[in-house]
Write an enzyme that holds these catalytic residues in place. Structure first.
Site, PDB file in Angstrom:
ATOM      1  N   SER A   1       0.859  -1.239   0.062  1.00 21.60           N
ATOM      2  CA  SER A   1      -0.093  -0.006   0.011  1.00 21.60           C
ATOM      3  C   SER A   1       0.750   1.142   0.017  1.00 21.60           C
ATOM      4  CB  SER A   1      -0.829  -0.168   1.237  1.00 21.60           C
ATOM      5  OG  SER A   1      -1.492   1.180   1.240  1.00 21.60           O
TER       6      SER A   1
ATOM      7  N   TYR B   1      -2.744  -1.549  10.634  1.00 19.35           N
ATOM      8  CA  TYR B   1      -2.816  -1.484   8.970  1.00 19.35           C
ATOM      9  C   TYR B   1      -1.269  -0.930   8.674  1.00 19.35           C
ATOM     10  CZ  TYR B   1      -4.190  -0.940   4.110  1.00 19.35           C
ATOM     11  OH  TYR B   1      -4.355  -1.305   2.626  1.00 19.35           O
TER      12      TYR B   1
HETATM   13  P1  NAP Z   1     -11.509  -6.160  -0.588  1.00 22.41           P
HETATM   14  O1  NAP Z   1     -12.109  -5.514  -1.893  1.00 22.41           O
HETATM   15  O2  NAP Z   1     -12.052  -5.633   0.902  1.00 22.41           O
HETATM   16  O3  NAP Z   1     -11.211  -7.476  -0.863  1.00 22.41           O
HETATM   17  C1  NAP Z   1     -10.470  -8.116   0.214  1.00 22.41           C
HETATM   18  C2  NAP Z   1     -10.083  -9.485  -0.253  1.00 22.41           C
HETATM   19  O4  NAP Z   1      -9.274 -10.255   0.737  1.00 22.41           O
HETATM   20  C3  NAP Z   1     -11.518 -10.347  -0.335  1.00 22.41           C
HETATM   21  O5  NAP Z   1     -11.248 -11.464  -1.458  1.00 22.41           O
HETATM   22  C4  NAP Z   1     -11.505 -11.173   0.935  1.00 22.41           C
HETATM   23  O6  NAP Z   1     -12.005 -12.293   0.846  1.00 22.41           O
HETATM   24  C5  NAP Z   1      -9.962 -11.461   1.210  1.00 22.41           C
HETATM   25  N1  NAP Z   1      -9.573 -11.620   2.711  1.00 22.41           N
HETATM   26  C6  NAP Z   1     -10.024 -10.806   3.727  1.00 22.41           C
HETATM   27  N2  NAP Z   1      -9.769 -11.330   4.878  1.00 22.41           N
HETATM   28  C7  NAP Z   1      -8.962 -12.463   4.464  1.00 22.41           C
HETATM   29  C8  NAP Z   1      -8.597 -13.718   4.983  1.00 22.41           C
HETATM   30  N3  NAP Z   1      -8.276 -13.600   6.634  1.00 22.41           N
HETATM   31  N4  NAP Z   1      -8.103 -14.806   4.370  1.00 22.41           N
HETATM   32  C9  NAP Z   1      -8.014 -14.743   3.170  1.00 22.41           C
HETATM   33  N5  NAP Z   1      -8.685 -14.018   2.341  1.00 22.41           N
HETATM   34  C10 NAP Z   1      -9.098 -12.838   3.099  1.00 22.41           C
HETATM   35  O7  NAP Z   1     -10.016  -5.276  -0.423  1.00 22.41           O
HETATM   36  P2  NAP Z   1      -9.106  -4.677  -1.814  1.00 22.41           P
HETATM   37  O8  NAP Z   1      -9.185  -3.274  -1.945  1.00 22.41           O
HETATM   38  O9  NAP Z   1      -9.003  -5.753  -2.903  1.00 22.41           O
HETATM   39  O10 NAP Z   1      -7.519  -5.081  -1.097  1.00 22.41           O
HETATM   40  C11 NAP Z   1      -6.741  -6.054  -1.436  1.00 22.41           C
HETATM   41  C12 NAP Z   1      -5.381  -5.611  -1.024  1.00 22.41           C
HETATM   42  O11 NAP Z   1      -5.171  -4.493  -1.664  1.00 22.41           O
HETATM   43  C13 NAP Z   1      -5.177  -5.551   0.618  1.00 22.41           C
HETATM   44  O12 NAP Z   1      -4.035  -6.222   1.016  1.00 22.41           O
HETATM   45  C14 NAP Z   1      -5.099  -3.976   0.850  1.00 22.41           C
HETATM   46  O13 NAP Z   1      -4.542  -3.693   1.984  1.00 22.41           O
HETATM   47  C15 NAP Z   1      -4.409  -3.552  -0.428  1.00 22.41           C
HETATM   48  N6  NAP Z   1      -4.666  -2.090  -0.645  1.00 22.41           N
HETATM   49  C16 NAP Z   1      -5.930  -1.857  -1.135  1.00 22.41           C
HETATM   50  C17 NAP Z   1      -6.158  -0.261  -1.458  1.00 22.41           C
HETATM   51  C18 NAP Z   1      -7.438   0.293  -1.914  1.00 22.41           C
HETATM   52  O14 NAP Z   1      -7.528   1.256  -1.984  1.00 22.41           O
HETATM   53  N7  NAP Z   1      -8.539  -0.718  -2.125  1.00 22.41           N
HETATM   54  C19 NAP Z   1      -5.209   0.282  -1.352  1.00 22.41           C
HETATM   55  C20 NAP Z   1      -4.138   0.021  -0.686  1.00 22.41           C
HETATM   56  C21 NAP Z   1      -3.619  -1.258  -0.697  1.00 22.41           C
HETATM   57  P3  NAP Z   1     -13.688 -12.516   1.326  1.00 22.41           P
HETATM   58  O15 NAP Z   1     -14.374 -12.174   0.234  1.00 22.41           O
HETATM   59  O16 NAP Z   1     -13.879 -14.026   1.497  1.00 22.41           O
HETATM   60  O17 NAP Z   1     -13.804 -11.649   2.387  1.00 22.41           O
END
Ligand code: NAP
Length: 284
Positions: free
Chosen positions: A167, A180
């Site tokens: 991130s 986080y």
């Molecule tokens: P998201 O839409 O909330 O999706 C999260 C995903 O992670 C879902 O598939 C969820 O599975 C899975 N997950 C959560 N807890 C888990 C666990 N304990 N074991 C296995 N899977 C788990 O999040 P996202 O925005 O795509 O984020 C993905 C990554 O990008 C994260 O590492 C986040 O920190 C990083 N990131 C995101 C952003 C942003 O702006 N979105 C920015 C910087 C970094 P379920 O569907 O089964 O819950």
């Protein structure tokens, strides 16, 4: 989706947290480029099944209809679940070439009262889970036959790729989200340490650092025009990213186009890491 390249043709990938958001986009992009993917999820079985359908359709569209993608349930915050996930994936695929540690969660509480249970859970999923998955992948990479990644007889190593979803908060503090922030800061040294430790084994370890991406994680503001405008006003490029824009960077780092890159975090953040407050001079 029509992909211009087939850079992952014949590769096998496991993507954690691939039922939704960035993980789903990575699974789709990898499939479009010829990979066979294992879609990990924790609780959203329906969403994981949707991702599988979408990935299968993309593979067929791109001429890879024979790919046997699969779903694998595992809470990456639990070591025994990670062990079972690798057992499942390796038994089904017979090999693994690419691990993407994408699963991530966050919770907000002022730091002075941030609950220990929340801290331990966020670290377990975002950081320890990434380490444990990396360990399992490394053991496989180190023990499989040489030339496995298709570099042929020229290499004495089997190779392998580990990608971490970090991130901008790897380097930008995130007040109110102390667990986080710590998890993503730790991810930098997870990436760099493993990269150095295994560079001479043909194993590359890199990270992608997204900024603000249109996913469920940002549900609080992404669909509210006023809040979205406010968030986007802080982004030098003036907009949040689509998950596909992150997936493109993961695909590059997973591919041989990145064959000489290891230990790096590529920030795909629309300029968020550029200290936007310095755009107009105020300091001299
Ligand atoms: P998201 O839409 O909330 O999706 C999260 C995903 O992670 C879902 O598939 C969820 O599975 C899975 N997950 C959560 N807890 C888990 C666990 N304990 N074991 C296995 N899977 C788990 O999040 P996202 O925005 O795509 O984020 C993905 C990554 O990008 C994260 O590492 C986040 O920190 C990083 N990131 C995101 C952003 C942003 O702006 N979105 C920015 C910087 C970094 P379920 O569907 O089964 O819950």
């Amino acid at each position: 989706m029509t992909s211009q390249c087939r850079r992952l043709d014949g590769r096998f990938a496991l993507i954690t947290g691939a039922s939704r958001g960035i993980g789903r986009a990575i699974a789709e992009r990898f499939a479009a480029e010829g990979a066979t993917v294992a879609i990990n999820y924790a609780g959203s079985q329906g969403a994981a099944e949707e991702t599988l359908k979408s990935v299968q359709a993309i593979s067929a569209e791109e001429g890879f209809a024979d790919r046997k993608h699969r779903i694998v349930q595992a809470d990456v915050g639990k070591p025994e679940a990670i062990a079972a996930m690798f057992k499942d994936v390796l038994a089904a695929f017979g090999r693994l070439d690419i691990l993407v540690n994408n699963a991530g969660i966050q919770t907000e509480t002022p730091s002075e009262t941030y609950p220990l249970a929340d801290y331990e859970r966020v670290i377990a999923v975002n950081l320890t889970g990434a380490l444990l998955c990396s360990q399992a992948a490394l053991r496989h990479f180190l023990n499989r036959p040489t030339g496995s990644l298709g570099y042929g007889a020229a290499t004495k190593h089997s190779g392998g790729v580990i990608l971490n979803c970090s991130s901008v908060h790897e380097i930008i503090p995130k007040p109110g989200y102390i667990a986080y922030s710590i998890s993503k800061g730790g991810m930098e040294n997870l990436t760099r340490t493993l990269a150095l430790e295994y560079a001479d084994k043909g194993i590359r370890v890199n990270a992608v650092g997204p900024g603000a991406v249109d996913t469920d994680m940002n549900a609080r503001w992404i669909n509210d025009p006023k809040m979205r405008h406010d968030v986007e006003s802080h982004i030098p490029m003036g907009r949040a990213a689509g998950a596909q824009e992150m997936a493109a960077v993961f695909a590059f780092l997973a591919s041989d186009d990145a064959s000489y890159i290891t230990g790096q975090t590529i920030f795909a953040c629309g300029g968020l890491t550029l200290f936007g407050d310095f755009k107009k001079n105020w300091s001299s």
